[in-house]
Design a protein around this motif. Structure first.
Motif, PDB file in Angstrom:
ATOM      1  N   ARG A 149       0.833  -1.214   0.000  1.00 25.36           N
ATOM      2  CA  ARG A 149       0.000   0.000   0.000  1.00 25.36           C
ATOM      3  C   ARG A 149       0.863   1.259   0.000  1.00 25.36           C
ATOM      4  O   ARG A 149       0.515   2.251  -0.644  1.00 25.36           O
ATOM      5  CB  ARG A 149      -0.922   0.006   1.219  1.00 25.36           C
ATOM      6  N   SER A 150       1.985   1.222   0.710  1.00 27.41           N
ATOM      7  CA  SER A 150       2.831   2.399   0.849  1.00 27.41           C
ATOM      8  C   SER A 150       3.814   2.570  -0.301  1.00 27.41           C
ATOM      9  O   SER A 150       4.424   3.628  -0.448  1.00 27.41           O
ATOM     10  CB  SER A 150       3.612   2.332   2.165  1.00 27.41           C
ATOM     11  N   ALA A 191      -0.275  -4.775  -5.327  1.00 30.07           N
ATOM     12  CA  ALA A 191      -0.417  -3.367  -4.945  1.00 30.07           C
ATOM     13  C   ALA A 191      -1.560  -2.702  -5.705  1.00 30.07           C
ATOM     14  O   ALA A 191      -2.327  -1.913  -5.140  1.00 30.07           O
ATOM     15  CB  ALA A 191       0.886  -2.611  -5.187  1.00 30.07           C
ATOM     16  N   HIS A 192      -1.687  -3.035  -6.988  1.00 25.79           N
ATOM     17  CA  HIS A 192      -2.753  -2.445  -7.809  1.00 25.79           C
ATOM     18  C   HIS A 192      -4.123  -2.959  -7.366  1.00 25.79           C
ATOM     19  O   HIS A 192      -5.078  -2.180  -7.248  1.00 25.79           O
ATOM     20  CB  HIS A 192      -2.519  -2.788  -9.274  1.00 25.79           C
ATOM     21  N   LYS A 214      -5.397  -1.250  -4.275  1.00 29.54           N
ATOM     22  CA  LYS A 214      -5.894   0.107  -4.482  1.00 29.54           C
ATOM     23  C   LYS A 214      -7.243   0.146  -5.181  1.00 29.54           C
ATOM     24  O   LYS A 214      -7.965   1.128  -5.088  1.00 29.54           O
ATOM     25  CB  LYS A 214      -4.871   0.920  -5.297  1.00 29.54           C
ATOM     26  N   THR A 215      -7.580  -0.910  -5.885  1.00 29.22           N
ATOM     27  CA  THR A 215      -8.809  -0.891  -6.682  1.00 29.22           C
ATOM     28  C   THR A 215      -9.901  -1.816  -6.147  1.00 29.22           C
ATOM     29  O   THR A 215     -10.996  -1.864  -6.714  1.00 29.22           O
ATOM     30  CB  THR A 215      -8.499  -1.295  -8.139  1.00 29.22           C
TER      31      THR A 215
END
Length: 237
Positions: free
Chosen positions: A109-110, A136-137, A140-141
């Motif tokens: 996330r960071s 990570a993607h 975020k979605t």
């Protein structure tokens, strides 16, 4: 950074956080005595802005609004930093794959880490599918709490970086904000990190998947095979 408006103060400075508007800031420096003699609030505000009323050098409207915006950005950044992780408070000790995802959640996330998840499994129709997921993607979605609560099972999708249905032979590949897919080359499927341009080679026969990348196989009964590639992006200083 200093400019013609003066030094930007601590974003938590009550000079800007106490007042919703510039007019409220000006009004705070108008005394009852000022209103007794002037009998006009707009005139009183103008005198404060010009420095004839109030205490000290007053902030100009542009400076007030600039500091107000900086304070709001600071507040939002602190809110994001303290955001509760989807895996927080979950007992995942009996679920190796979810535990591995939980251990990597904050770093992905960071932006400290970009993990690629390879999953080989069977879909609801019993068809064998496999794919590479940009963790990570996806974080975020998509809301990952249902996964960590075991209400949903993480599956590769045609919209992920790479997807293959072994029965229908459907094959897709998609770039993400973190990775470029290099599918047509003699070395097989490769992923290029968009940040540091390093190549991740997911061929299991390769002894090393790439610079700053480690490969971890996860033993789990929930999937046919799970492998996680952790790529550490080194920032240029």
């Amino acid at each position: 950074m200093a400019n013609e408006l003066g030094d930007i103060p601590n974003p938590g400075d009550s000079t800007v956080t106490e007042f919703a508007t510039y007019e409220e800031y000006l009004d705070s420096q108008i005394t009852p005595l000022d209103m007794y003699y002037l009998e006009d609030k707009e005139l009183a505000r103008q005198l404060v802005e010009l420095g004839y009323r109030g205490s000290g050098e007053p902030l100009k409207r542009e400076e007030f609004e600039s500091r107000k915006k900086a304070a709001e950005n600071f507040r939002l950044s602190k809110r994001l930093q303290t955001k509760v992780l989807s895996s927080q408070g979950k007992d995942l000790s009996k679920f190796p794959f979810l535990q591995a995802l939980a251990e990597r959640e904050e770093a992905n996330r960071s932006g400290k880490l970009t993990s690629i998840i390879f999953i080989r499994t069977n879909n609801a129709k019993g068809q064998e599918i496999s794919g590479y997921i940009d963790y990570a993607h996806r974080l975020k979605t998509e809301n990952f709490e249902p996964y960590f609560n075991r209400q949903k099972i993480l599956m590769p999708r045609p919209s992920d970086m790479s997807f293959y249905n072994w029965e229908t032979q459907t094959c897709t590949s998609n770039a993400t904000p973190n990775f470029q897919v290099l599918a047509d080359n003699e070395n097989g499927l490769l992923f290029k990190n968009k940040r540091d341009r390093k190549i991740i080679n997911v061929d299991p026969k390769e002894a090393k998947p790439g610079d700053n990348t480690t490969r971890v196989s996860i033993s789990t009964s929930e999937y046919v095979q799970v492998v996680i590639y952790d790529h550490l992006t080194r920032r240029k200083t």
